[in-house]
Write a protein that holds these residues in place. Structure first.
Motif, PDB file in Angstrom:
ATOM      1  N   GLY A  99       0.800  -1.223   0.000  1.00 10.56           N
ATOM      2  CA  GLY A  99       0.000   0.000   0.000  1.00 10.56           C
ATOM      3  C   GLY A  99       0.827   1.265   0.000  1.00 10.56           C
ATOM      4  O   GLY A  99       0.350   2.323   0.375  1.00 10.56           O
ATOM      5  N   GLN A 100       2.091   1.144  -0.406  1.00 10.98           N
ATOM      6  CA  GLN A 100       2.953   2.332  -0.419  1.00 10.98           C
ATOM      7  C   GLN A 100       3.314   2.738  -1.843  1.00 10.98           C
ATOM      8  O   GLN A 100       4.420   3.200  -2.100  1.00 10.98           O
ATOM      9  CB  GLN A 100       4.238   2.057   0.362  1.00 10.98           C
ATOM     10  N   ALA A 101       2.385   2.557  -2.789  1.00  9.64           N
ATOM     11  CA  ALA A 101       2.692   2.894  -4.184  1.00  9.64           C
ATOM     12  C   ALA A 101       3.091   4.351  -4.330  1.00  9.64           C
ATOM     13  O   ALA A 101       3.997   4.688  -5.095  1.00  9.64           O
ATOM     14  CB  ALA A 101       1.485   2.586  -5.063  1.00  9.64           C
ATOM     15  N   GLU A 102       2.401   5.228  -3.551  1.00  8.15           N
ATOM     16  CA  GLU A 102       2.709   6.656  -3.658  1.00  8.15           C
ATOM     17  C   GLU A 102       4.154   6.920  -3.269  1.00  8.15           C
ATOM     18  O   GLU A 102       4.862   7.670  -3.933  1.00  8.15           O
ATOM     19  CB  GLU A 102       1.790   7.482  -2.751  1.00  8.15           C
ATOM     20  N   LEU A 103       4.565   6.282  -2.163  1.00  8.96           N
ATOM     21  CA  LEU A 103       5.919   6.522  -1.667  1.00  8.96           C
ATOM     22  C   LEU A 103       6.943   6.005  -2.682  1.00  8.96           C
ATOM     23  O   LEU A 103       7.932   6.673  -2.982  1.00  8.96           O
ATOM     24  CB  LEU A 103       6.105   5.816  -0.326  1.00  8.96           C
ATOM     25  N   ALA A 104       6.696   4.828  -3.260  1.00 11.10           N
ATOM     26  CA  ALA A 104       7.640   4.243  -4.210  1.00 11.10           C
ATOM     27  C   ALA A 104       7.760   5.110  -5.448  1.00 11.10           C
ATOM     28  O   ALA A 104       8.866   5.418  -5.911  1.00 11.10           O
ATOM     29  CB  ALA A 104       7.190   2.837  -4.600  1.00 11.10           C
ATOM     30  N   LEU A 105       6.610   5.525  -6.004  1.00 12.50           N
ATOM     31  CA  LEU A 105       6.648   6.321  -7.226  1.00 12.50           C
ATOM     32  C   LEU A 105       7.170   7.728  -6.953  1.00 12.50           C
ATOM     33  O   LEU A 105       7.902   8.294  -7.761  1.00 12.50           O
ATOM     34  CB  LEU A 105       5.250   6.381  -7.842  1.00 12.50           C
ATOM     35  N   GLY A 106       6.786   8.263  -5.799  1.00 11.25           N
ATOM     36  CA  GLY A 106       7.299   9.579  -5.433  1.00 11.25           C
ATOM     37  C   GLY A 106       8.807   9.558  -5.298  1.00 11.25           C
ATOM     38  O   GLY A 106       9.499  10.461  -5.779  1.00 11.25           O
ATOM     39  N   ALA A 107       9.327   8.494  -4.688  1.00  9.64           N
ATOM     40  CA  ALA A 107      10.784   8.366  -4.566  1.00  9.64           C
ATOM     41  C   ALA A 107      11.391   8.278  -5.956  1.00  9.64           C
ATOM     42  O   ALA A 107      12.464   8.834  -6.219  1.00  9.64           O
ATOM     43  CB  ALA A 107      11.137   7.120  -3.754  1.00  9.64           C
ATOM     44  N   GLY A 108      10.699   7.587  -6.878  1.00  9.24           N
ATOM     45  CA  GLY A 108      11.184   7.511  -8.257  1.00  9.24           C
ATOM     46  C   GLY A 108      11.338   8.887  -8.868  1.00  9.24           C
ATOM     47  O   GLY A 108      12.393   9.227  -9.398  1.00  9.24           O
ATOM     48  N   VAL A 109      10.289   9.715  -8.761  1.00 11.57           N
ATOM     49  CA  VAL A 109      10.352  11.059  -9.355  1.00 11.57           C
ATOM     50  C   VAL A 109      11.417  11.902  -8.674  1.00 11.57           C
ATOM     51  O   VAL A 109      12.292  12.482  -9.324  1.00 11.57           O
ATOM     52  CB  VAL A 109       8.997  11.794  -9.202  1.00 11.57           C
ATOM     53  N   TRP A 110      11.334  11.981  -7.361  1.00 14.61           N
ATOM     54  CA  TRP A 110      12.155  12.919  -6.621  1.00 14.61           C
ATOM     55  C   TRP A 110      13.642  12.582  -6.751  1.00 14.61           C
ATOM     56  O   TRP A 110      14.464  13.422  -7.093  1.00 14.61           O
ATOM     57  CB  TRP A 110      11.710  12.933  -5.152  1.00 14.61           C
ATOM     58  N   PHE A 111      13.997  11.304  -6.532  1.00 15.56           N
ATOM     59  CA  PHE A 111      15.417  10.970  -6.547  1.00 15.56           C
ATOM     60  C   PHE A 111      15.957  10.886  -7.978  1.00 15.56           C
ATOM     61  O   PHE A 111      17.147  11.066  -8.194  1.00 15.56           O
ATOM     62  CB  PHE A 111      15.670   9.699  -5.749  1.00 15.56           C
ATOM     63  N   SER A 112      15.062  10.650  -8.949  1.00 15.25           N
ATOM     64  CA  SER A 112      15.501  10.744 -10.342  1.00 15.25           C
ATOM     65  C   SER A 112      15.890  12.174 -10.664  1.00 15.25           C
ATOM     66  O   SER A 112      16.924  12.426 -11.291  1.00 15.25           O
ATOM     67  CB  SER A 112      14.380  10.314 -11.295  1.00 15.25           C
TER      68      SER A 112
ATOM     69  N   ALA B 249       4.499  13.596  -0.734  1.00 12.03           N
ATOM     70  CA  ALA B 249       4.536  13.597   0.724  1.00 12.03           C
ATOM     71  C   ALA B 249       5.590  12.610   1.214  1.00 12.03           C
ATOM     72  O   ALA B 249       5.694  11.497   0.706  1.00 12.03           O
ATOM     73  CB  ALA B 249       3.166  13.205   1.272  1.00 12.03           C
ATOM     74  N   GLY B 250       6.344  13.025   2.177  1.00 11.57           N
ATOM     75  CA  GLY B 250       7.318  12.108   2.773  1.00 11.57           C
ATOM     76  C   GLY B 250       8.637  12.045   2.033  1.00 11.57           C
ATOM     77  O   GLY B 250       9.568  11.388   2.497  1.00 11.57           O
ATOM     78  N   GLN B 251       8.743  12.698   0.861  1.00  9.44           N
ATOM     79  CA  GLN B 251      10.002  12.584   0.113  1.00  9.44           C
ATOM     80  C   GLN B 251      11.133  13.359   0.788  1.00  9.44           C
ATOM     81  O   GLN B 251      12.282  12.945   0.751  1.00  9.44           O
ATOM     82  CB  GLN B 251       9.839  13.077  -1.333  1.00  9.44           C
ATOM     83  N   TRP B 252      10.765  14.502   1.386  1.00  7.10           N
ATOM     84  CA  TRP B 252      11.808  15.295   2.035  1.00  7.10           C
ATOM     85  C   TRP B 252      12.378  14.544   3.243  1.00  7.10           C
ATOM     86  O   TRP B 252      13.578  14.563   3.493  1.00  7.10           O
ATOM     87  CB  TRP B 252      11.242  16.666   2.450  1.00  7.10           C
ATOM     88  N   LYS B 253      11.475  13.823   3.929  1.00  6.65           N
ATOM     89  CA  LYS B 253      11.903  13.024   5.069  1.00  6.65           C
ATOM     90  C   LYS B 253      12.875  11.929   4.610  1.00  6.65           C
ATOM     91  O   LYS B 253      13.903  11.673   5.230  1.00  6.65           O
ATOM     92  CB  LYS B 253      10.671  12.387   5.730  1.00  6.65           C
ATOM     93  N   LEU B 254      12.524  11.300   3.466  1.00  4.93           N
ATOM     94  CA  LEU B 254      13.391  10.258   2.915  1.00  4.93           C
ATOM     95  C   LEU B 254      14.754  10.837   2.548  1.00  4.93           C
ATOM     96  O   LEU B 254      15.792  10.211   2.775  1.00  4.93           O
ATOM     97  CB  LEU B 254      12.766   9.654   1.656  1.00  4.93           C
ATOM     98  N   THR B 255      14.728  12.045   1.957  1.00  2.00           N
ATOM     99  CA  THR B 255      15.981  12.666   1.544  1.00  2.00           C
ATOM    100  C   THR B 255      16.896  12.860   2.739  1.00  2.00           C
ATOM    101  O   THR B 255      18.102  12.617   2.667  1.00  2.00           O
ATOM    102  CB  THR B 255      15.700  14.034   0.896  1.00  2.00           C
TER     103      THR B 255
END
Lengths: 164, 503
Positions: free
Chosen positions: B102-115, B239-245
């Protein structure tokens, strides 16, 4: 089309030897020690040596089997029906259609040739005529509009000239 | 410096460039997201269009389409477990596991952001590395170029995920193809078999289109159709991408650096960068047991890595005309066509064009964030298009595009022939990227080799006399002997080797 390494390797040996021999036959440049013959000689020799190594299985241990990501259960069984021996020849359809384009485009014109290509490819990939027919009717015009009209590629008109 | 920057801005702020870049971005996103259509193929099919654009707009389309396609390959990887491009294959399983949790948003968001972050890191490396290297490259003679080209060809074979012997054979095949024609030191027809069409040699672009696009349609004929994408609603993607960064900033930096290094190496591109970075992330992770169960760490590192390699792949391309990866190989063809011949002087004579390329890379990577988010939201609709509707269009584009390169039907024959060659090679474990590199670099290798031979007058010493030439020679010979040494080592110590592989 998975062939044994001994077949592909032997082919490379023959090809390399032919290239080296062909290069050796080329006339040298007068007054120069090296000319157009050196490079094919080197390449051909190298290729033949690689072919030999492949025949004897050198370097085979480095090969990783291609990791195919398995589909979810149930779908795999449905997706791989067993076809006859001719099934493998379907892969040759795209290059055959391109050659058909080369032969036919000047006579039939771009639109008709393209429509045939689209229809055949689409049907071969399993489309019903409800999809393949409109696709074959519309996509040649779209491609002609982009390449022929906007980019000015001289596409042959043939039997059916476009309205523009 | 400031003046060239202003000039560069003027170059890219024309409507033609802006529209070309936007259209190419959308095109790259769509092609990249369709399983089986790679970023290289997207770029190759774009080349005929670039003929009719100004030089800067032509490069803009390639920069935008390739960056976008590498990211959007993540989308079907995460949602269907089928990578859209080979560069996403390394972590498709991981991303799919996240979707299942159920974390598709996080996975795809990480794809965009870190790309996007990776892409910008790659541009910075291009900006920092290229000018000083150009300075050194100005003093290169044919001996250095010969060794450099040889080193480039050897790197391509070393990093291939197949037998190095087969990779070297593929490279020789490519060099052999480049022998065809009358463009050789003697100006005599070579391997033309009396065919006038072969006098001009085999153009790299139709060969590339054949190997990457036609061969893919051929494979599609024999493989089952991927399942359609289930429709779903996405929550907030960023959401959450900055935290991941912040949490994974070290992994991100390492991914960027690995991506840059692999991008600079000739022949190794985004897919290799992603594999290496994913493996590295797992190896150095504090929680390696979570990998494979839907853990975002590897996604961060590999996503940052594959996009970084796209920009840094341009470093050897712009400096020496030696492509950093297959996409850069296509870019080199376009650069030549547009009168921006690769070489160190490009940085002094056409400095504003170089700055324009940097700027376009940065803009493309910033543009990736909003366009990527939009793409994720509409992906379900685009992936509804069946393969039987897309592949016929690809076929038409192959035929028309290869015809357009020389307004000559022989281009179409070349595409068909290389489709078959590429298909057979791939099916038997011969890496096609090595052959492509051979085709692109062949003429240059031969020229450097023969000119050096004539200059040295039969002696082998001048090949090693100059210091830079000696260093490059040592590296090239080392690369050549490396697989042999590994092979001998494995033969001598089979027990240890077995232990090492099972670990």
């Amino acid at each position: 089309m998975r062939l044994p390494d001994s077949v592909t390797g032997s082919f490379l040996v023959v090809l390399g030897a032919a290239a080296a021999y062909g290069g050796w036959l080329l006339p040298p440049v007068p007054g120069q020690p090296v000319g157009p013959n050196v490079f094919p000689l080197v390449i051909g020799t190298g290729l033949a040596l690689c072919g030999l190594a492949i025949v004897f299985g050198i370097g085979h241990s480095f090969e990783e089997e291609e990791e195919l990501i398995p589909l979810d259960d149930g779908q795999t069984a449905a997706a791989a029906p067993s076809q006859g021996r001719l099934y493998g020849l379907r892969a040759l359809l795209p290059p055959a259609l391109l050659l058909f384009y080369v032969v036919a485009a000047d006579r039939l014109g771009f639109i008709i040739t393209a429509a045939i290509m689209v229809y055949v490819t689409s049907t071969a990939l399993g489309a019903k005529w409800k999809l393949a027919l409109p696709l074959a009717a519309l996509s040649p015009f779209a491609i002609h509009l982009i390449f022929g009209k906007l980019l000015r590629v001289p596409l042959p008109a043939g039997l059916l000239p476009t309205p523009w | 410096m400031l003046k060239t920057l202003v000039e560069a801005f003027a170059l890219i702020s024309t409507w033609e460039v802006i529209i070309a870049m936007f259209a190419a971005s959308v095109y790259g996103l769509v092609i990249g997201s369709l399983p089986g259509l790679s970023a290289t193929m997207a770029t190759a099919l774009l080349v005929p269009v670039t003929f009719y654009l100004s030089p800067i707009a032509a490069i803009a389309t390639i920069v935008a389409a390739s960056s976008m396609a590498i990211f959007s390959g993540d989308i079907p990887g995460a949602l269907l477990r089928i990578p859209g491009t080979p560069a996403s294959a390394a972590y498709a399983d991981e991303a799919y596991a996240m979707t299942r949790k159920g974390q598709a948003e996080l996975a795809l968001g990480a794809g965009v952001w870190f790309s996007a972050v990776g892409g910008i890191a790659g541009v910075l490396s291009l900006m920092i590395l290229a000018p000083p290297l150009a300075e050194i490259a100005l003093s290169f003679s044919t001996f250095e170029y010969f060794w450099l080209a040889l080193l480039g060809l050897m790197c391509a074979t070393l990093v291939a995920r197949s037998s190095p012997v087969k990779a070297i054979a593929g490279m020789f095949l490519g060099l052999l193809v480049s022998c065809i024609g009358i463009e050789n030191p003697g100006g005599v027809p070579r391997f033309t078999f009396g065919l006038t069409d072969l006098f001009g040699g085999i153009e790299p672009i139709p060969a590339l289109v054949g190997v990457f696009a036609v061969a893919q349609v051929m494979r599609a004929m024999l493989t089952p159709e991927p399942p359609p994408l289930p429709r779903r609603k996405f929550g907030s993607i960023m959401a959450g991408q900055w935290k991941l960064t912040k949490k994974y900033h070290w992994q991100m930096t390492r991914g960027n650096i690995v991506g840059i290094i692999i991008g600079v190496l000739p022949g190794a591109g985004a897919d290799m960068a992603a594999w290496v970075s994913y493996a590295m992330s797992k190896r150095f992770s504090k929680e390696p047991e979570k990998f494979g169960t839907g853990h975002v760490e590897g996604l961060v590192e590999a996503g940052a890595s594959n996009n970084a390699s796209i920009a840094s792949g341009w470093v050897p391309s712009l400096l020496f005309g030696i492509p950093g990866d297959t996409i850069a190989a296509i870019a080199i063809g376009v650069l030549y066509m547009k009168g921006l011949n690769p070489g160190p002087t490009l940085f002094t004579e056409k400095a504003s064009s170089m700055y324009a390329i940097y700027l376009m890379f940065i803009i493309a990577n910033i543009l990736m964030i909003p366009l990527g988010i939009a793409m994720i939201r509409v992906a379900a609709y685009i992936l509804l298009a069946p393969r039987s509707a897309i592949m016929p269009i690809i076929m038409l584009c192959c035929a028309v595009g290869s015809f357009a390169i020389g307004n000559n039907m022989f281009g179409v024959v070349t595409v068909a022939a290389f489709g078959v060659i590429g298909y057979v090679m791939e099916a038997n474990g011969y890496p096609v990227a090595a052959m492509v590199l051979g085709i692109v670099m062949g003429t240059m290798v031969e020229q450097a080799f023969v000119t050096s031979l004539i200059k040295s007058d039969g002696s082998i010493l001048p090949f090693f006399e100059r210091p830079v030439a000696a260093i490059l020679a040592a590296m090239a010979i080392g690369a050549l002997l490396w697989p042999v040494m590994v092979w001998v080592w494995r033969k001598v110590k089979p027990v240890q080797a077995a232990a090492a592989t099972s670990r």
